[in-house]
Structure formats: structure tokens, C-alpha cells
Design an enzyme around this catalytic site. Structure first.
Site, PDB file in Angstrom:
ATOM      1  N   GLU A 333       0.936  -1.432   0.018  1.00  0.00           N
ATOM      2  CA  GLU A 333      -0.089   0.066   0.071  1.00  0.00           C
ATOM      3  C   GLU A 333       0.938   1.281  -0.066  1.00  0.00           C
ATOM      4  OE1 GLU A 333      -2.949  -0.751   3.079  1.00  0.00           O
ATOM      5  OE2 GLU A 333      -4.209  -2.034   1.879  1.00  0.00           O
ATOM      6  N   ASP A 407      -8.194  -9.187   4.164  1.00  0.00           N
ATOM      7  CA  ASP A 407      -8.316  -8.127   5.017  1.00  0.00           C
ATOM      8  C   ASP A 407      -9.238  -7.921   6.170  1.00  0.00           C
ATOM      9  OD1 ASP A 407      -7.137  -5.749   6.104  1.00  0.00           O
ATOM     10  OD2 ASP A 407      -7.741  -4.452   4.576  1.00  0.00           O
ATOM     11  N   GLU A 435     -12.774  -2.541  11.770  1.00  0.00           N
ATOM     12  CA  GLU A 435     -12.895  -1.815  10.608  1.00  0.00           C
ATOM     13  C   GLU A 435     -13.859  -2.316   9.415  1.00  0.00           C
ATOM     14  OE1 GLU A 435      -9.057  -2.271   8.557  1.00  0.00           O
ATOM     15  OE2 GLU A 435      -9.805  -1.184   6.595  1.00  0.00           O
TER      16      GLU A 435
END
Ligand code: GCV
Length: 721
Positions: A333, A407, A435
Site C-alpha cells: 500500500e 483483509d 474496521e
């Protein structure tokens, strides 16, 4: 004018009087202030069961602690405050036994009383952090002892005993040996320099960098205490998207101040680093390209680059002698890494490991990589990059991997790396912060998710090769073992945003200490310690918590769907998200809905990700007929009219699952509403409001997703209650 002044003075006096009266009322009537959740599971409210109270009062008429250290000071204070609060007494703390039953705490090296009990054989198996709690008689006097090899073991043992008292467990003939099954039990904070928290939903970062090192917020201590109470022994204090500034001399003094607070609680401090830190600074200090050095290269084989790290590590250890080591997100990322110089992850990790090794530090090198050039299927990439490197990492390197291949989704199959790197200690990374599971708005108890992962049998070495055996090192005989949880703490008064999110912090610590604990047992402990000891209330709340994760899977991503959340924000649904600079950040990449069906074909006729699993999973996942339905759309593109085990078609099952999830939330609301009289009013309304939001937003999930998928299935949405 004069009269005005007189009136003014009188008014002032009057107001002062009212204010003082208010202060008196507030201070003499603590019940006025409701529970704001700050005390977490450590509020030590007085027990109300008369029989059990009597048992404890008889068992503890004094506390005897011999020895001296900062940690022992904490033990003394904790046990005294805990037992005084729970039993409603004022226990004397002494270093000698009187004639009455006592709680005796000490290590054989500091306590003569303990030494005389000759426990060296038993203590030999408890390691540095383990403890023994036992009922004994000392010169005819009944006592409960807490002993350990080191003071930190005494602290863990003390918290354990207090937990037993908090949950009202009988201590008759108690005999507990306990030692953690995993060596490194860390929180990973994704906290930034500016006190924002990546994926944080509980206010700002706990760390006030601008005030450190001069001002020590009392909350740092409370944080360390809470962690110690559940056995967490390390904290990576900054975001893996790391700012190199944390390793400047100025910030090392700040880190040292935090480490000094953490140390007596057994918590080591770790830092996330930016691999390219030795580079010269970039113009934008928050950007990801610059460093804090003066070099032109970040090649891990470059002598100057290596020397920078050696010197930096030395500098850190001069300030923080028990510094834990580095967590590294590299070539992921946008974070720089060794591959920028055509070097491998092992080259990068080993360079740091070499610098840390003389001081006992470790490297946790993350396997969260998904370079699109490696394979078109993101789920396969980490395995493809890391398995070939097995055996190349130095002894003090962990490869740290998330539980699933994508993820932190509400449900993923296990990351196939687990079991596939026998020569490299793998550290499991779980996410405590929610998240993808409703942020701090949804009540989702995560222990069942983590247990599902830990209890998964990889078959790496035949049947019984559970993920927990990979993580605790017993499967491959790892020389070090570790588990990390991405923290959900923040500056909110209740620490985690949602009161029930505290249970996830709690559960992470408890599982890290002992992965054999059941989700039910952990939930029950937490409820009794935090909310209520009334059996019916406990039962009701436990029934809410236990199925909450499955409900979340159902109303968000049932049957193996994944990553269809709002782009970037990851809260609500966005299944139609199609345009992004990266294909693998869009929803359509993952769900692959079309007129024939739904799901990502990762079978041997598709991306062949099933190949990465050991037999028999390889085969089982590979066929639509044998693939467990909870992973069906993860591994297969399935026809809308495919017959599911329930007899419903895929489309009907999808609709059914979304509804089931919502019904569960409605049921949680109903159950919670019944508890109004049993729960502290502030907590009660806080949770009630959160559940209202959860219910509304779960409905949005269903309507958005079914509405969108219906465009492909062209089938009616059945009515399910
Ligand atoms: C810290 C996901 C999250 C990012 C996080 C990243 C990681 O992509 O959305 O916020 O970055 O994982 O684990 O590194």
C-alpha cells in the site's frame, strides 16, 4: 451603582454556595455519577452475594507481601484496592503472617514464607510470566498464595485471583498453574503523529506526543494496567503506515517516557518503522517517500543504509534498554521496502534483525502484501511471495500475517500461509478495532471469529494441525511465538467507543494468554466483571454477544461474500463500487455478480487459490458440492438457482441470510431493552442507542446489497421473517 455591586457580590456568594452544595452532593453521593465505562472490567464493585462474600472475607483477613520492586508496588496497590472494593473491607497489608487467614504473595527469592513452601519444582515449569495460586496451610494458618518466578508473574497472578473474586468463583482448595501459551502478546496501535488513528473509532490517539516526555497523562498508566490485567505484554505504539519521525532523537525521548510507564506492568514498547527512514527528508514530512537521514538509497544491502539502522537501534536501546523491536509494513500500500531495490522481504527483514539481535530485539515483518503483478487474485499473493522465502529469515524475525488472505473481513477462510512456513515463526495478526465489522457502532463480539481461526485445522502435518498450534509454536517447534491485535483503544472516556467493544480488547488478551478458553467463558467473565453478576442478566447478555459476529456476517457479507464495503471508509455497503485506480479495491472485483450467478471463482477452474491449502481442504474447497457454505462465494462463482443445503436456491438463501442477520440485531435490541433495571443507566442508554443504529444500518446493508444483486439475479426478494 452601589446597589448593583452589592447585588453582584450577593449573587456571587449565592452561586458559590450552590456550587459548593453541588460539590458536596456529588462527592458524598457517588451513585449520582453513572458509569461511564472508564474503569473497564476493573471497577471492583462490592459483591452482593452474601454467601460468597462471607467465604472471601474469611479467606482474606490480611494481605502479606514480601519484597520490593515497582511491579510489587503495583501488586500491593491493586490487590488491596481490588479486595477492599469487592469485599467492602479495609484489609491490612503486611509483610508478616498474623494468626488469621491471609493472602500471601511473593516469589521464593523475595519471600521467606514462600521459600519455606519449597515450590521450586512446580515453579520451574511456569517460566518468566506464569504463576501459581494455591490454598495452603502455613504453620497451621490457612492461606491462599500467589507465587511466581518473577514479579510480573505475581502481577498476572494477582489479576487472575481478582478476576476469580469478581466473577464470584469459589476459592476452596484452589490450585491453579498458569503460564501464557504465546510469548509475544502485543497490541498494534495504528496511531499517527497527529493523534489521528487509522481505523480508530474511539476518539483520538491515547498518546499525546506534543506533551511527552514532560507530561505523563495518567491514562498511560491505566492503559498499561488494563493490558497487564489480561496478560498483554507489548505495545507497538504507532501506525504501520509509519512516520519516520518516531525514530528521531526528539521522539525517542518521548518513547522512553512511555516505555518507563509501561515497564512495571510487564509491557515492552515496540515501534513501527518506515523501511526507508535513512533517506534524506522529503519536503512533506507526512509523505511516504522521505526519511530522517541523509542517504540517497534505501537498499538493504548498502553498507551506509545498514549502518544507519545499527546506529539507530543502538540509540534506541540506550534510552529504552528493554525495547521490543520493529514492526514493518514494507512494499505494501505504498510503503517503501526492499523490493524497491530488487531485494527480497528476507533481505529487508534480516538487515533490521541483525541490528536488533545484540539487544534481544525482534522484527515483525508483515505479510500483508498484495502486489498485482504477482497474481491477478489478491487472495493468493502473500502466500506466493512468502512461502518461497521460508528458511531465509534470521532467528529473531517473525512474519506477521492477518488471519485471512484479504483483509480482516467479517469472515474469511484462513490465510494459507499458516502451516506453510515451518521454518519461519508466524505471528498472527487479528484486528480488534472493527474496521469492517461496524466500527464502534455495532455490537460484534469477536472472540468467535478468532476462535474459528485459531481452531481451524490446516492439516499441514496431518489431522490436528490447528492454527493455534502454528501460533503457539508446537506444530513446527518455532523458537519464538507471537500474536498481535490491532487495538481499538482511543481517547473516548470508555476507551473503545462502544462499551461492548471493550469485550473485544478483553477477549484478545485472554485468548493470547490461553487460546483454549472458549468464547462463552470469556464473554461470561467480561460481563460479570463489567456489567452485572446477576445470573439471568449474564445469560441474556451472553446470548446477545455469542451470535453477534455471525449476525454481522449475515447482514453484511453472507456465504463467503467479502470486501463490498464502502470504499475507503469500510462501514456501510457499496457493492456497486467499480471505479478505482486499483481493480482489487473495487467491490465488483470481489463479488463478480453477473446474470448467471455470484462469487469469485478461486477453484482450479478459476484462480486456483484452493491449491494453496493442504489436503483435504484443497479438494473440499475446490468443489461447489463440498465447499463449506460459509465460504461458498469466496471460492466459487455460483449459479443463482444453485440448490443450497437448506433446499433454497442461492438467491433465496442470500435473502434469507441477510434477514437472519437483521433479525438477530432486533433480538439483541429486545433483550437489551429488558435489562433497563439491571444495568447502569448511562451504560444502558449508550448501548441502546448503539443497537438502534446497528439495526437501522443492518437494514441498509440488506436493502442495498439485495437491491443491487437483484439486478443480476432478476429474481423476486422472498418475504422472510
Ligand atoms: C494500516 C487495510 C486497512 C488500512 C491498513 C492496512 C494494513 O488496507 O484498510 O487502513 O493500514 O490494511 O493492514 O496495513
Amino acid at each position: 451603582m452601589v446597589s448593583f455591586i452589592v447585588i453582584g457580590v450577593n449573587m456571587k456568594l449565592l452561586l458559590q454556595g450552590v456550587f459548593s452544595a453541588f460539590l458536596i452532593v456529588v462527592s458524598v453521593c457517588p451513585t449520582i455519577s453513572a458509569d461511564d465505562g472508564y474503569e473497564l472490567w476493573l471497577s471492583y464493585k462490592k459483591l452482593d452475594d452474601a454467601a460468597i462474600l462471607e467465604e472471601y472475607q474469611q479467606a482474606f483477613s490480611s494481605i502479606v507481601i514480601e519484597g520490593d520492586s515497582e511491579t510489587l508496588g503495583i501488586v500491593r496497590q491493586e490487590v488491596k484496592e481490588g479486595l477492599d472494593g469487592l469485599l467492602g473491607v479495609d484489609l491490612p497489608v503486611d509483610s508478616m503472617l498474623s494468626k488469621k487467614a491471609a493472602l500471601v504473595i511473593g516469589t521464593p527469592s523475595q519471600s521467606q514464607i514462600i521459600q519455606q513452601l519449597n515450590l521450586s519444582n512446580e515453579l520451574a515449569s511456569l517460566g518468566r510470566e506464569g504463576f501459581l495460586i494455591r490454598s495452603v496451610k502455613i504453620k497451621g494458618i490457612p492461606a491462599i498464595i500467589i507465587t511466581a518466578n518473577k514479579d510480573i508473574g505475581l502481577l498476572y497472578g494477582s489479576f487472575h485471583l481478582l478476576r476469580l473474586v469478581q466473577i464470584g468463583q469459589s476459592l476452596t482448595d484452589i490450585n491453579i498453574h498458569s503460564r501464557p501459551r504465546i510469548q509475544y502478546r502485543l497490541l498494534n496501535h495504528w496511531d499517527n503523529l497527529d493523534r489521528s488513528v487509522e481505523r480508530g473509532y474511539a476518539g483520538r490517539s491515547l498518546w499525546k506526543w506534543d506533551e511527552l516526555p514532560e507530561t505523563i497523562d495518567p491514562r498511560y498508566r491505566d492503559y498499561a494496567r488494563a493490558n497487564a490485567s489480561i496478560g498483554i505484554n507489548g505495545a507497538v505504539v504507532n501506525n504501520v503506515n509509519a512516520n519516520p519521525i518516531f525514530l528521531t532523537a526528539e521522539y525517542i525521548t518521548k518513547l522512553k517516557a512511555l516505555a518507563d510507564v509501561f515497564r512495571p506492568y510487564g509491557i515492552r514498547l515496540f515501534v513501527s518503522i518506515r523501511f526507508s527512514s535513512p533517506l534524506k527528508p522529503a519536503s512533506n514530512r507526512f509523505g511516504r517517500s522521505g526519511g530522517i537521514g541523509s542517504l540517497e538509497t534505501a537498499d538493504p544491502l548498502d553498507p551506509d543504509f545498514r549502518n544507519f539502522w545499527k546506529e539507530k537501534v543502538k540509540e534506541v536501546y540506550q534510552s529504552i534498554p528493554d525495547f521490543g523491536g520493529f514492526l514493518v509494513k514494507a512494499n505494501s500500500e505504498g510503503m517503501p521496502g526492499p523490493q524497491d531495490y530488487k531485494r527480497s522481504h528476507a533481505d529487508g527483514a534480516n538487515m533490521l534483525a541483525e541490528a536488533l539481535a545484540p539487544y534481544g530485539g525482534i522484527v515483525m515483518w508483515r505479510a500483508f502484501v498484495y502486489d498485482a503483478d504477482v497474481d491477478p487474485d489478491r487472495a493468493k499473493r502473500a502466500y506466493m511471495e512468502f512461502v518461497p522465502l521460508d528458511g531465509q529469515f534470521f532467528a529473531n524475525v517473525f512474519v506477521q500475517s492477518k488471519n485471512g488472505p484479504i483483509d480482516f473481513q467479517p469472515r474469511e477462510p484462513i490465510q494459507p500461509l499458516f502451516g506453510a512456513m515451518p521454518k519461519t515463526p508466524l505471528m498472527l495478526e487479528l484486528q480488534i478495532t472493527q474496521e469492517y465489522l461496524g466500527h464502534s457502532k455495532h455490537l460484534v463480539f469477536l472472540a468467535p471469529l478468532w476462535k474459528e481461526c485459531l481452531d481451524f485445522d490446516t492439516y499441514a502435518k496431518g489431522q490436528g494441525s490447528y492454527v493455534w498450534r502454528v501460533i503457539d509454536g508446537s506444530l513446527h517447534d518455532y523458537s519464538m511465538t507471537g500474536i498481535a491485535g490491532v487495538a481499538n483503544t482511543g481517547s473516548d472516556r470508555n476507551w473503545c467507543g462502544h462499551l461492548f467493544a471493550q469485550a473485544n480488547w478483553y477477549a484478545f488478551g485472554r485468548l493470547a494468554w490461553d487460546h483454549n478458553l472458549s468464547s462463552e467463558a470469556i464473554a461470561e467473565e467480561w460481563i460479570r466483571m463489567t456489567l452485572s453478576r446477576n445470573d439471568d442478566v449474564v445469560k441474556t447478555i451472553k446470548s446477545m454477544m455469542i451470535g453477534s459476529r455471525e449476525a454481522c456476517v449475515n447482514y453484511m457479507t453472507p456465504l463467503g461474500l467479502h470486501h463490498i464495503m464502502q470504499a475507503g471508509f469500510h462501514y456501510g455497503p457499496q457493492p456497486d463500487y467499480a471505479k478505482s485506480s486499483r481493480l482489487d479495491w473495487t467491490s465488483v472485483y470481489y463479488h463478480r455478480a453477473d446474470s448467471t450467478g455470484l462469487g469469485f471463482d478461486r477453484s482450479s477452474s478459476g484462480s486456483n487459490a484452493t491449491r494453496q491449502y493442504f489436503s483435504p481442504w484443497q479438494k473440499r474447497f475446490d468443489s461447489i458440492e463440498t465447499c463449506p457454505e460459509e465460504y461458498l462465494l469466496w471460492f466459487h462463482h455460483v449459479r443463482w438457482d444453485h440448490k443450497m443445503q437448506s433446499g433454497r436456491t442461492l438467491w433465496q438463501e442470500l435473502c434469507y441470510r441477510y434477514n437472519t442477520g437483521i433479525n438477530y440485531v432486533k433480538e439483541m435490541r429486545r433483550k437489551w431493552a429488558m435489562l433497563e433495571k439491571d444495568i447502569d443507566p448511562e451504560i444502558f442508554s449508550h448501548v441502546r442507542e448503539k443497537l438502534t443504529t446497528q439495526d437501522k444500518d443492518a437494514g441498509i446493508w440488506r436493502d442495498t446489497c439485495l437491491g443491487y444483486f437483484q439486478k443480476f439475479s432478476k429474481m423476486p426478494i422472498p418475504e422472510y421473517n
